[in-house]
Scaffold this motif. Structure first.
Motif, PDB file in Angstrom:
ATOM      1  N   GLY A 111     -24.978  68.661  16.347  1.00  0.00           N
ATOM      2  CA  GLY A 111     -25.412  67.840  17.469  1.00  0.00           C
ATOM      3  C   GLY A 111     -24.246  67.140  18.137  1.00  0.00           C
ATOM      4  O   GLY A 111     -23.082  67.446  17.883  1.00  0.00           O
ATOM      5  N   PRO A 112     -24.544  66.186  18.996  1.00  0.00           N
ATOM      6  CA  PRO A 112     -23.510  65.441  19.715  1.00  0.00           C
ATOM      7  C   PRO A 112     -22.698  64.548  18.777  1.00  0.00           C
ATOM      8  O   PRO A 112     -23.043  64.374  17.608  1.00  0.00           O
ATOM      9  CB  PRO A 112     -24.303  64.599  20.720  1.00  0.00           C
ATOM     10  CG  PRO A 112     -25.664  65.197  20.753  1.00  0.00           C
ATOM     11  CD  PRO A 112     -25.893  65.806  19.411  1.00  0.00           C
ATOM     12  N   VAL A 113     -21.627  63.971  19.319  1.00  0.00           N
ATOM     13  CA  VAL A 113     -20.732  63.109  18.556  1.00  0.00           C
ATOM     14  C   VAL A 113     -20.558  61.795  19.310  1.00  0.00           C
ATOM     15  O   VAL A 113     -20.321  61.794  20.519  1.00  0.00           O
ATOM     16  CB  VAL A 113     -19.354  63.774  18.351  1.00  0.00           C
ATOM     17  CG1 VAL A 113     -18.420  62.846  17.586  1.00  0.00           C
ATOM     18  CG2 VAL A 113     -19.498  65.101  17.627  1.00  0.00           C
ATOM     19  N   VAL A 114     -20.691  60.683  18.580  1.00  0.00           N
ATOM     20  CA  VAL A 114     -20.374  59.364  19.116  1.00  0.00           C
ATOM     21  C   VAL A 114     -19.177  58.842  18.330  1.00  0.00           C
ATOM     22  O   VAL A 114     -19.252  58.709  17.109  1.00  0.00           O
ATOM     23  CB  VAL A 114     -21.554  58.384  18.982  1.00  0.00           C
ATOM     24  CG1 VAL A 114     -21.164  56.999  19.495  1.00  0.00           C
ATOM     25  CG2 VAL A 114     -22.783  58.903  19.720  1.00  0.00           C
ATOM     26  N   ILE A 115     -18.071  58.579  19.025  1.00  0.00           N
ATOM     27  CA  ILE A 115     -16.865  58.053  18.380  1.00  0.00           C
ATOM     28  C   ILE A 115     -16.722  56.589  18.759  1.00  0.00           C
ATOM     29  O   ILE A 115     -16.633  56.259  19.944  1.00  0.00           O
ATOM     30  CB  ILE A 115     -15.607  58.835  18.806  1.00  0.00           C
ATOM     31  CG1 ILE A 115     -15.782  60.329  18.538  1.00  0.00           C
ATOM     32  CG2 ILE A 115     -14.367  58.300  18.080  1.00  0.00           C
ATOM     33  CD1 ILE A 115     -14.646  61.194  19.084  1.00  0.00           C
ATOM     34  N   CYS A 116     -16.729  55.711  17.763  1.00  0.00           N
ATOM     35  CA  CYS A 116     -16.597  54.265  17.998  1.00  0.00           C
ATOM     36  C   CYS A 116     -15.171  53.853  17.652  1.00  0.00           C
ATOM     37  O   CYS A 116     -14.753  53.958  16.499  1.00  0.00           O
ATOM     38  CB  CYS A 116     -17.600  53.486  17.155  1.00  0.00           C
ATOM     39  SG  CYS A 116     -19.320  53.929  17.485  1.00  0.00           S
ATOM     40  N   LEU A 117     -14.438  53.398  18.647  1.00  0.00           N
ATOM     41  CA  LEU A 117     -13.003  53.135  18.525  1.00  0.00           C
ATOM     42  C   LEU A 117     -12.739  51.631  18.524  1.00  0.00           C
ATOM     43  O   LEU A 117     -12.982  50.943  19.506  1.00  0.00           O
ATOM     44  CB  LEU A 117     -12.283  53.819  19.693  1.00  0.00           C
ATOM     45  CG  LEU A 117     -10.765  53.888  19.683  1.00  0.00           C
ATOM     46  CD1 LEU A 117     -10.246  54.562  18.424  1.00  0.00           C
ATOM     47  CD2 LEU A 117     -10.280  54.640  20.920  1.00  0.00           C
ATOM     48  N   ASP A 118     -12.238  51.128  17.408  1.00  0.00           N
ATOM     49  CA  ASP A 118     -11.940  49.713  17.219  1.00  0.00           C
ATOM     50  C   ASP A 118     -10.712  49.322  18.055  1.00  0.00           C
ATOM     51  O   ASP A 118      -9.674  49.965  17.979  1.00  0.00           O
ATOM     52  CB  ASP A 118     -11.661  49.488  15.724  1.00  0.00           C
ATOM     53  CG  ASP A 118     -11.422  48.023  15.358  1.00  0.00           C
ATOM     54  OD1 ASP A 118     -11.274  47.186  16.259  1.00  0.00           O
ATOM     55  OD2 ASP A 118     -11.360  47.744  14.144  1.00  0.00           O
ATOM     56  N   LYS A 155     -30.550  60.621  25.788  1.00  0.00           N
ATOM     57  CA  LYS A 155     -31.553  61.128  24.856  1.00  0.00           C
ATOM     58  C   LYS A 155     -31.014  62.239  23.956  1.00  0.00           C
ATOM     59  O   LYS A 155     -31.455  62.389  22.820  1.00  0.00           O
ATOM     60  CB  LYS A 155     -32.770  61.651  25.632  1.00  0.00           C
ATOM     61  CG  LYS A 155     -33.513  60.576  26.410  1.00  0.00           C
ATOM     62  CD  LYS A 155     -34.082  59.505  25.486  1.00  0.00           C
ATOM     63  CE  LYS A 155     -34.909  58.487  26.243  1.00  0.00           C
ATOM     64  NZ  LYS A 155     -35.365  57.382  25.383  1.00  0.00           N
ATOM     65  N   GLU A 156     -30.048  63.015  24.455  1.00  0.00           N
ATOM     66  CA  GLU A 156     -29.547  64.126  23.645  1.00  0.00           C
ATOM     67  C   GLU A 156     -28.731  63.653  22.450  1.00  0.00           C
ATOM     68  O   GLU A 156     -28.356  64.437  21.588  1.00  0.00           O
ATOM     69  CB  GLU A 156     -28.703  65.088  24.497  1.00  0.00           C
ATOM     70  CG  GLU A 156     -27.389  64.536  24.994  1.00  0.00           C
ATOM     71  CD  GLU A 156     -27.494  63.847  26.347  1.00  0.00           C
ATOM     72  OE1 GLU A 156     -26.483  63.768  27.056  1.00  0.00           O
ATOM     73  OE2 GLU A 156     -28.597  63.399  26.686  1.00  0.00           O
ATOM     74  N   PHE A 157     -28.466  62.345  22.370  1.00  0.00           N
ATOM     75  CA  PHE A 157     -27.669  61.807  21.272  1.00  0.00           C
ATOM     76  C   PHE A 157     -28.531  61.269  20.125  1.00  0.00           C
ATOM     77  O   PHE A 157     -28.032  60.588  19.244  1.00  0.00           O
ATOM     78  CB  PHE A 157     -26.730  60.711  21.788  1.00  0.00           C
ATOM     79  CG  PHE A 157     -25.524  61.252  22.489  1.00  0.00           C
ATOM     80  CD1 PHE A 157     -24.300  61.348  21.838  1.00  0.00           C
ATOM     81  CD2 PHE A 157     -25.604  61.693  23.797  1.00  0.00           C
ATOM     82  CE1 PHE A 157     -23.190  61.863  22.487  1.00  0.00           C
ATOM     83  CE2 PHE A 157     -24.499  62.205  24.455  1.00  0.00           C
ATOM     84  CZ  PHE A 157     -23.282  62.291  23.790  1.00  0.00           C
ATOM     85  N   ASP A 158     -29.822  61.609  20.123  1.00  0.00           N
ATOM     86  CA  ASP A 158     -30.710  61.099  19.078  1.00  0.00           C
ATOM     87  C   ASP A 158     -30.287  61.519  17.674  1.00  0.00           C
ATOM     88  O   ASP A 158     -30.492  60.790  16.713  1.00  0.00           O
ATOM     89  CB  ASP A 158     -32.149  61.557  19.332  1.00  0.00           C
ATOM     90  CG  ASP A 158     -32.824  60.744  20.430  1.00  0.00           C
ATOM     91  OD1 ASP A 158     -32.246  59.720  20.835  1.00  0.00           O
ATOM     92  OD2 ASP A 158     -33.913  61.136  20.870  1.00  0.00           O
ATOM     93  N   SER A 159     -29.711  62.722  17.542  1.00  0.00           N
ATOM     94  CA  SER A 159     -29.309  63.210  16.215  1.00  0.00           C
ATOM     95  C   SER A 159     -27.790  63.348  16.118  1.00  0.00           C
ATOM     96  O   SER A 159     -27.282  64.266  15.483  1.00  0.00           O
ATOM     97  CB  SER A 159     -29.980  64.564  15.931  1.00  0.00           C
ATOM     98  OG  SER A 159     -29.582  65.514  16.897  1.00  0.00           O
ATOM     99  N   ALA A 160     -27.087  62.430  16.739  1.00  0.00           N
ATOM    100  CA  ALA A 160     -25.626  62.527  16.808  1.00  0.00           C
ATOM    101  C   ALA A 160     -24.966  62.237  15.467  1.00  0.00           C
ATOM    102  O   ALA A 160     -25.552  61.619  14.577  1.00  0.00           O
ATOM    103  CB  ALA A 160     -25.090  61.562  17.863  1.00  0.00           C
TER     104      ALA A 160
END
Length: 201
Positions: free
Chosen positions: A51-58, A144-149
């Motif tokens: 699925g999609p990727v969410v990258i959280c950058l500090d 919405k496409e990030f529901d299963s990221a």
């Protein structure tokens, strides 16, 4: 890209500050040498759709200097790899009370804007509770496409505790198939966290 099968010579490049940039360049270009797998030919094809990727950058002040440089390079590398796999990518920059995001649609066309977005100044503290609340409460409902990221946090992990309400959001998204990963760029190894700290999840 199997980092667990790297040749010792490649690991040595990563271990030395003088050659780390070469390692990252080879990693992004898929040129790292790995041990051959005798059973590789008999592997069944992978059927799971990533699925999609969410990258959280500090972007807190503790990231100033080399941690920030490494975090940006690895964020770019992960984005390149994800886009090669036709995965959607959102990169979230966060500080004490501020969050901003960049949706990577076409990396080739967006490269200059994306590099500009990643070239940030580190300042202030960090508030992961506010960040996760914003990501799950405001950002992802619009995407919405990030529901299963897959969620990747790139940080030195000097985090404050996460509230029960945000933990409920995290656990609810885990139950829907979302996965969470952390990439520690502090170079300090495993920290001695208190039981009530963020490592609880």
């Amino acid at each position: 890209d199997d980092l667990s099968s790297l040749l010792p010579s490649e690991v040595a490049m990563l271990a030395s500050p003088q050659t780390q940039d070469i390692f990252f360049r080879n990693f992004v270009g898929k040129r790292l040498q790995v041990f051959a797998s005798a059973s590789a030919g008999g592997k069944a094809p992978i059927t799971r759709q990533d699925g999609p990727v969410v990258i959280c950058l500090d972007r807190s002040s503790s990231m100033i200097g080399r941690p920030s440089d490494i975090a940006r390079a690895l964020t770019m590398a992960v984005t390149i790899i994800a886009k090669r796999q036709n995965r959607e990518v959102i990169v979230v920059k966060y500080g004490n009370e501020e969050q901003s995001h960049f949706v990577v649609k076409n990396l080739r066309r967006q490269r200059k804007d994306f590099i500009r977005f990643l070239t940030y100044g580190c300042a202030g503290g960090n508030n992961e509770d506010t960040m996760f609340g914003w990501v799950f409460g405001k950002l992802l409902p619009k995407e919405k496409e990030f529901d299963s990221a897959d969620v990747l946090c790139v940080s030195d992990f000097g985090w404050a505790p996460v509230s029960n309400s945000v933990m409920e959001l995290i656990n609810a998204n885990k139950a829907k198939g979302m996965k969470f990963y952390g990439l520690d760029v502090s170079g300090e190894g495993i920290r001695d966290f208190k039981p009530a700290d963020w490592m609880g999840f």
